[in-house]
Design an enzyme around this catalytic site. Structure first.
Site, mmCIF file in Angstrom:
data_model
loop_
_atom_site.group_PDB
_atom_site.id
_atom_site.type_symbol
_atom_site.label_atom_id
_atom_site.label_comp_id
_atom_site.label_asym_id
_atom_site.label_seq_id
_atom_site.Cartn_x
_atom_site.Cartn_y
_atom_site.Cartn_z
ATOM 1 N N CYS A 149 0.931 -1.387 -0.171
ATOM 2 C CA CYS A 149 0.090 0.080 0.099
ATOM 3 C C CYS A 149 0.812 1.395 -0.029
ATOM 4 C CB CYS A 149 -0.877 -0.049 1.135
ATOM 5 S SG CYS A 149 -1.973 -1.463 1.409
ATOM 6 N N HIS A 170 -2.902 6.943 2.975
ATOM 7 C CA HIS A 170 -3.508 5.739 2.484
ATOM 8 C C HIS A 170 -4.806 5.469 3.102
ATOM 9 C CE1 HIS A 170 -3.955 1.720 1.255
ATOM 10 N NE2 HIS A 170 -3.767 1.176 2.671
ATOM 11 N N ASN A 220 -10.131 -0.027 0.607
ATOM 12 C CA ASN A 220 -8.733 0.229 0.485
ATOM 13 C C ASN A 220 -8.276 -0.575 -0.687
ATOM 14 O OD1 ASN A 220 -5.972 -0.686 0.621
ATOM 15 N ND2 ASN A 220 -6.130 -1.559 2.952
HETATM 16 O O1 UT7 Z 1 -3.621 -1.499 4.009
HETATM 17 C C1 UT7 Z 1 -2.516 -1.787 4.665
HETATM 18 C C2 UT7 Z 1 -2.905 -1.331 5.983
HETATM 19 N N1 UT7 Z 1 -4.132 -2.154 6.472
HETATM 20 C C3 UT7 Z 1 -4.673 -1.244 7.437
HETATM 21 O O2 UT7 Z 1 -4.350 -0.390 7.906
HETATM 22 C C4 UT7 Z 1 -5.815 -2.047 8.129
HETATM 23 C C5 UT7 Z 1 -5.714 -1.708 9.613
HETATM 24 N N2 UT7 Z 1 -6.863 -2.562 10.369
HETATM 25 C C6 UT7 Z 1 -8.195 -2.346 10.546
HETATM 26 O O3 UT7 Z 1 -8.421 -1.319 9.476
HETATM 27 C C7 UT7 Z 1 -9.004 -2.586 11.219
HETATM 28 O O4 UT7 Z 1 -8.163 -3.593 12.416
HETATM 29 C C8 UT7 Z 1 -10.179 -3.830 10.759
HETATM 30 C C9 UT7 Z 1 -10.997 -2.877 9.970
HETATM 31 C C10 UT7 Z 1 -9.564 -4.827 10.005
HETATM 32 C C11 UT7 Z 1 -10.814 -4.519 11.851
HETATM 33 O O5 UT7 Z 1 -11.394 -3.556 12.803
HETATM 34 P P1 UT7 Z 1 -11.024 -3.695 14.391
HETATM 35 O O6 UT7 Z 1 -11.879 -2.653 15.048
HETATM 36 O O7 UT7 Z 1 -9.616 -3.705 14.649
HETATM 37 O O8 UT7 Z 1 -11.897 -4.943 14.723
HETATM 38 P P2 UT7 Z 1 -11.256 -6.332 15.253
HETATM 39 O O9 UT7 Z 1 -10.325 -7.066 14.178
HETATM 40 O O10 UT7 Z 1 -10.703 -6.103 16.749
HETATM 41 O O11 UT7 Z 1 -12.609 -7.427 15.278
HETATM 42 C C12 UT7 Z 1 -13.638 -7.036 16.303
HETATM 43 C C13 UT7 Z 1 -14.547 -8.130 16.285
HETATM 44 C C14 UT7 Z 1 -14.059 -9.496 16.319
HETATM 45 O O12 UT7 Z 1 -15.050 -10.292 16.949
HETATM 46 P P3 UT7 Z 1 -14.845 -10.696 18.562
HETATM 47 O O13 UT7 Z 1 -13.500 -11.524 18.384
HETATM 48 O O14 UT7 Z 1 -14.622 -9.517 19.250
HETATM 49 O O15 UT7 Z 1 -15.921 -11.627 18.908
HETATM 50 C C15 UT7 Z 1 -14.064 -9.980 14.819
HETATM 51 O O16 UT7 Z 1 -14.334 -11.172 14.405
HETATM 52 O O17 UT7 Z 1 -15.315 -8.003 14.843
HETATM 53 C C16 UT7 Z 1 -15.358 -9.215 14.190
HETATM 54 N N3 UT7 Z 1 -15.450 -8.957 12.831
HETATM 55 C C17 UT7 Z 1 -16.394 -8.617 12.036
HETATM 56 N N4 UT7 Z 1 -17.636 -8.747 12.458
HETATM 57 C C18 UT7 Z 1 -18.709 -8.204 11.424
HETATM 58 C C19 UT7 Z 1 -14.322 -8.854 12.014
HETATM 59 N N5 UT7 Z 1 -14.893 -8.717 10.578
HETATM 60 C C20 UT7 Z 1 -15.897 -8.640 10.910
HETATM 61 C C21 UT7 Z 1 -16.958 -8.295 9.617
HETATM 62 N N6 UT7 Z 1 -18.351 -8.258 10.206
HETATM 63 N N7 UT7 Z 1 -16.676 -8.021 8.473
#
Ligand code: UT7
Length: 329
Positions: free
Chosen positions: A112, A256, A286
């Site tokens: 990215c 980004h 993204n």
């Molecule tokens: O481009 C290169 C760089 N990339 C980035 O900069 C991306 C960086 N990361 C992010 O943008 C975020 O971490 C995400 C958008 C990927 C995830 O958001 P988050 O607030 O960090 O969520 P999380 O990974 O901590 O997940 C929270 C919960 C989890 O459930 P539990 O374990 O709390 O029960 C996930 O399983 O949300 C769940 N979850 C979803 N629920 C519904 C993860 N994906 C989804 C989904 N729909 N699509």
């Protein structure tokens, strides 16, 4: 000798995937996706549409604005981690589609952050050959490497291309974005947090093998998030310090576009108010290496970046890789 941007362009494929579409594919909701990421929709390619096809459209727009033809180019640099083919490079396919030959065309892969790495490559070329005309494209088709059964990643990514044409000798051009500085960094120790493995030499396929989840992007989102915010903030401060400038001098922050929360967090840490932070992640998701040049082109089209404005660019991606840049239009 510095590098000057003479034109920018962008392109996304026609097909749109909305959050509602994902509700039918995996266990997710529009509400979760919007709250956690800000993304509402993303564009994805049609079957047969390749990275160089998208790059071609963005390149034509950038060349038009620069008042140049493909023949005027000396170099084509494409930043991508999803080229049409492993070999030839995406840049060679683009050269062919632009109807030219005998140029110097090559790819770079900094995920990215690719466009910022490409800017530094362009600066290096132009330091040696100031009269060169460099076409720099950031393009990715992450839909080709997205596992649409994995809800933690599939809702995030879209396809697109962004382009810029640069020279070291701008003359009296109407568009002149002087690249004041670029700062880059990498840390390969983080490679397990964000990767695409399948089909590469470390994870080769034999004829007849079934493609498994290793073929697709894997990301530990929460960990990436933390490092992304911290790293983009420090890269921005470093590039400003180097020029004796502060965040008060910045007219537009273009980061980004991975996640609205990340973009806002970087703006907040830098004390740059939301009015000076560009955001289009809600429309495209993204788009990896395309995200920064697409945002730059769109910000300019919308008049959010005007003549005289100072643009602060920040990128972060797999590797980890990161980059910041200062451009005075
Ligand atoms: O481009 C290169 C760089 N990339 C980035 O900069 C991306 C960086 N990361 C992010 O943008 C975020 O971490 C995400 C958008 C990927 C995830 O958001 P988050 O607030 O960090 O969520 P999380 O990974 O901590 O997940 C929270 C919960 C989890 O459930 P539990 O374990 O709390 O029960 C996930 O399983 O949300 C769940 N979850 C979803 N629920 C519904 C993860 N994906 C989804 C989904 N729909 N699509």
């Amino acid at each position: 000798m510095t590098a000057h941007i003479l034109g920018t362009g962008r392109f996304v494929p026609e097909k749109v995937l909305t959050n509602k579409d994902f509700e039918r594919m995996v266990e997710t909701s529009d509400e979760w996706i919007v709250t956690r990421t800000g993304i509402k929709e993303r564009h994805v390619v049609a079957p047969g549409q390749t990275a160089s096809d998208l790059a071609l459209q963005a390149s034509r727009q950038a060349l038009d604005e620069a008042g140049l033809t493909p023949d005027d180019l000396s170099h084509i640099i494409v930043a991508t981690c999803t080229p049409d083919t492993f070999t030839p490079a995406c840049a060679c396919h683009l050269e062919r589609k632009l109807g030219i030959s005998g140029k110097i065309a090559f790819d770079i892969n900094a995920a990215c952050s690719g466009f910022t790495f490409g800017l530094e490559q362009a600066r290096a070329v132009l330091a040696l050959h100031p009269h060169s005309k460099v076409l720099l494209v950031g393009v990715d088709i992450l839909s080709s490497r997205t596992n649409y059964e994995d809800r933690t990643t599939c809702v995030l990514f879209g396809d697109g291309a962004g382009a810029a044409v640069l020279t070291g000798a701008p003359g009296e051009r109407e568009v002149d974005g002087e690249v004041l500085d670029v700062i880059l960094g990498t840390d390969g120790n983080y490679s397990e947090l964000l990767h695409i493995k399948g089909g590469a030499s470390g994870w080769p396929y034999k004829a007849g093998d079934t493609v498994g989840p290793e073929n697709f992007i894997v990301m530990e989102g929460r960990e990436v998030y933390k490092v992304a915010v911290r790293t983009m903030e420090s890269a921005c401060r470093a590039v400003l310090d180097g020029q004796g400038l502060t965040t008060d001098d910045v007219d537009m922050l273009i980061t980004h576009q991975a996640n609205q929360r990340i973009i806002e967090a970087v703006g907040k840490k830098l004390n740059i108010d939301n009015g000076r932070v560009f955001m289009n992640v809600h429309k495209y998701g993204n788009t990896s290496a395309a995200s920064v040049p697409m945002a730059l082109a769109e910000a300019r089209e919308e008049g959010r970046v005007k003549k005289g404005d100072l643009v602060l660019v920040a990128a972060f991606g797999g590797g980890f890789t990161w980059g910041s840049a200062l451009i005075r239009f």
